[in-house]
Design a protein around this motif. Structure first.
Motif, PDB file in Angstrom:
ATOM      1  N   MET A   1       0.825  -1.187   0.000  1.00  0.00           N
ATOM      2  CA  MET A   1       0.000   0.000   0.000  1.00  0.00           C
ATOM      3  C   MET A   1       0.870   1.251   0.000  1.00  0.00           C
ATOM      4  O   MET A   1       0.573   2.196  -0.726  1.00  0.00           O
ATOM      5  N   ALA A   2       1.909   1.240   0.804  1.00  0.00           N
ATOM      6  CA  ALA A   2       2.773   2.415   0.885  1.00  0.00           C
ATOM      7  C   ALA A   2       3.488   2.649  -0.442  1.00  0.00           C
ATOM      8  O   ALA A   2       3.584   3.789  -0.898  1.00  0.00           O
ATOM      9  N   ARG A   3       3.953   1.559  -1.046  1.00  0.00           N
ATOM     10  CA  ARG A   3       4.670   1.683  -2.322  1.00  0.00           C
ATOM     11  C   ARG A   3       3.780   2.321  -3.385  1.00  0.00           C
ATOM     12  O   ARG A   3       4.233   3.120  -4.198  1.00  0.00           O
ATOM     13  N   LEU A   4       2.502   1.974  -3.380  1.00  0.00           N
ATOM     14  CA  LEU A   4       1.557   2.517  -4.356  1.00  0.00           C
ATOM     15  C   LEU A   4       0.838   3.756  -3.843  1.00  0.00           C
ATOM     16  O   LEU A   4      -0.040   4.286  -4.516  1.00  0.00           O
ATOM     17  N   GLU A   5       1.215   4.212  -2.651  1.00  0.00           N
ATOM     18  CA  GLU A   5       0.608   5.382  -2.008  1.00  0.00           C
ATOM     19  C   GLU A   5      -0.911   5.241  -1.888  1.00  0.00           C
ATOM     20  O   GLU A   5      -1.669   6.164  -2.152  1.00  0.00           O
ATOM     21  N   VAL A   6      -1.332   4.055  -1.478  1.00  0.00           N
ATOM     22  CA  VAL A   6      -2.748   3.759  -1.287  1.00  0.00           C
ATOM     23  C   VAL A   6      -3.127   4.064   0.157  1.00  0.00           C
ATOM     24  O   VAL A   6      -2.450   3.652   1.091  1.00  0.00           O
ATOM     25  N   ARG A   7      -4.209   4.775   0.338  1.00  0.00           N
ATOM     26  CA  ARG A   7      -4.687   5.116   1.674  1.00  0.00           C
ATOM     27  C   ARG A   7      -5.863   4.221   2.060  1.00  0.00           C
ATOM     28  O   ARG A   7      -6.549   3.671   1.214  1.00  0.00           O
ATOM     29  N   GLN A   8      -6.072   4.100   3.346  1.00  0.00           N
ATOM     30  CA  GLN A   8      -7.173   3.285   3.848  1.00  0.00           C
ATOM     31  C   GLN A   8      -8.516   3.779   3.321  1.00  0.00           C
ATOM     32  O   GLN A   8      -9.391   2.973   3.009  1.00  0.00           O
ATOM     33  N   SER A   9      -8.690   5.072   3.209  1.00  0.00           N
ATOM     34  CA  SER A   9      -9.970   5.609   2.722  1.00  0.00           C
ATOM     35  C   SER A   9     -10.221   5.191   1.273  1.00  0.00           C
ATOM     36  O   SER A   9     -11.353   4.869   0.903  1.00  0.00           O
ATOM     37  N   TRP A  10      -9.173   5.168   0.436  1.00  0.00           N
ATOM     38  CA  TRP A  10      -9.323   4.721  -0.954  1.00  0.00           C
ATOM     39  C   TRP A  10      -9.703   3.248  -0.982  1.00  0.00           C
ATOM     40  O   TRP A  10     -10.600   2.846  -1.726  1.00  0.00           O
ATOM     41  N   LEU A  11      -9.021   2.451  -0.162  1.00  0.00           N
ATOM     42  CA  LEU A  11      -9.320   1.031  -0.094  1.00  0.00           C
ATOM     43  C   LEU A  11     -10.755   0.809   0.372  1.00  0.00           C
ATOM     44  O   LEU A  11     -11.452  -0.060  -0.131  1.00  0.00           O
ATOM     45  N   GLY A  12     -11.213   1.631   1.312  1.00  0.00           N
ATOM     46  CA  GLY A  12     -12.598   1.559   1.760  1.00  0.00           C
ATOM     47  C   GLY A  12     -13.570   1.846   0.631  1.00  0.00           C
ATOM     48  O   GLY A  12     -14.595   1.162   0.488  1.00  0.00           O
ATOM     49  N   ASP A  13     -13.255   2.831  -0.187  1.00  0.00           N
ATOM     50  CA  ASP A  13     -14.107   3.148  -1.337  1.00  0.00           C
ATOM     51  C   ASP A  13     -14.162   1.974  -2.315  1.00  0.00           C
ATOM     52  O   ASP A  13     -15.227   1.634  -2.839  1.00  0.00           O
ATOM     53  N   VAL A  14     -13.027   1.340  -2.557  1.00  0.00           N
ATOM     54  CA  VAL A  14     -12.956   0.195  -3.466  1.00  0.00           C
ATOM     55  C   VAL A  14     -13.821  -0.947  -2.953  1.00  0.00           C
ATOM     56  O   VAL A  14     -14.537  -1.598  -3.710  1.00  0.00           O
ATOM     57  N   LEU A  15     -13.756  -1.185  -1.641  1.00  0.00           N
ATOM     58  CA  LEU A  15     -14.462  -2.317  -1.042  1.00  0.00           C
ATOM     59  C   LEU A  15     -15.878  -1.984  -0.587  1.00  0.00           C
ATOM     60  O   LEU A  15     -16.628  -2.882  -0.207  1.00  0.00           O
ATOM     61  N   GLY A  16     -16.232  -0.712  -0.588  1.00  0.00           N
ATOM     62  CA  GLY A  16     -17.544  -0.319  -0.077  1.00  0.00           C
ATOM     63  C   GLY A  16     -17.618  -0.411   1.435  1.00  0.00           C
ATOM     64  O   GLY A  16     -18.672  -0.701   1.997  1.00  0.00           O
ATOM     65  N   LEU A  17     -16.472  -0.162   2.090  1.00  0.00           N
ATOM     66  CA  LEU A  17     -16.386  -0.229   3.545  1.00  0.00           C
ATOM     67  C   LEU A  17     -15.905   1.109   4.090  1.00  0.00           C
ATOM     68  O   LEU A  17     -15.276   1.881   3.378  1.00  0.00           O
ATOM     69  N   SER A  18     -16.155   1.337   5.356  1.00  0.00           N
ATOM     70  CA  SER A  18     -15.642   2.557   5.981  1.00  0.00           C
ATOM     71  C   SER A  18     -14.144   2.422   6.231  1.00  0.00           C
ATOM     72  O   SER A  18     -13.601   1.315   6.300  1.00  0.00           O
ATOM     73  N   GLN A  19     -13.487   3.551   6.391  1.00  0.00           N
ATOM     74  CA  GLN A  19     -12.053   3.543   6.680  1.00  0.00           C
ATOM     75  C   GLN A  19     -11.778   2.817   7.983  1.00  0.00           C
ATOM     76  O   GLN A  19     -10.776   2.102   8.104  1.00  0.00           O
ATOM     77  N   SER A  20     -12.655   2.947   8.964  1.00  0.00           N
ATOM     78  CA  SER A  20     -12.421   2.287  10.255  1.00  0.00           C
ATOM     79  C   SER A  20     -12.495   0.764  10.129  1.00  0.00           C
ATOM     80  O   SER A  20     -11.728   0.043  10.776  1.00  0.00           O
ATOM     81  N   VAL A  21     -13.382   0.254   9.278  1.00  0.00           N
ATOM     82  CA  VAL A  21     -13.459  -1.194   9.056  1.00  0.00           C
ATOM     83  C   VAL A  21     -12.203  -1.669   8.317  1.00  0.00           C
ATOM     84  O   VAL A  21     -11.634  -2.713   8.652  1.00  0.00           O
ATOM     85  N   VAL A  22     -11.744  -0.908   7.333  1.00  0.00           N
ATOM     86  CA  VAL A  22     -10.518  -1.254   6.623  1.00  0.00           C
ATOM     87  C   VAL A  22      -9.354  -1.292   7.611  1.00  0.00           C
ATOM     88  O   VAL A  22      -8.535  -2.210   7.594  1.00  0.00           O
TER      89      VAL A  22
END
Length: 83
Positions: A1-22
């Motif tokens: 994630m760090a290498r690709l500069e991916v944030r938890q909030s983006w991952l949450g959007d991809v998965l349809g989950l909140s940042q806190s669940v991610v």
């Protein structure tokens, strides 16, 4: 994630989950499902093997329950710096 500069909030959007669940999933408090892992790999344009890295190995070549309920004890260890 760090290498690709991916944030938890983006991952949450991809998965349809909140940042806190991610966050809970990344810390191993909740398991990722097989379909979620495939979605993450696809969204990050990497293979599932690249995503799982050291989790999938000779002793544990397949996720728990064939990938339907989680990964190796429900924990997905991804780098968490820069999140």
């Amino acid at each position: 994630m760090a290498r690709l500069e991916v944030r938890q909030s983006w991952l949450g959007d991809v998965l349809g989950l909140s940042q806190s669940v991610v966050s809970k999933r990344l810390r191993g408090l909740l398991p990722f499902t097989g379909p979620e892992l495939l979605l993450i790999a696809s969204a990050m344009n990497i293979s599932l093997g690249e995503l799982l890295g050291g989790i999938v190995n000779e002793k544990n070549p397949h996720p728990v329950d064939g990938g339907s309920s989680g990964v190796a004890g429900g924990r997905l260890d991804l780098p968490t710096s820069r999140l």
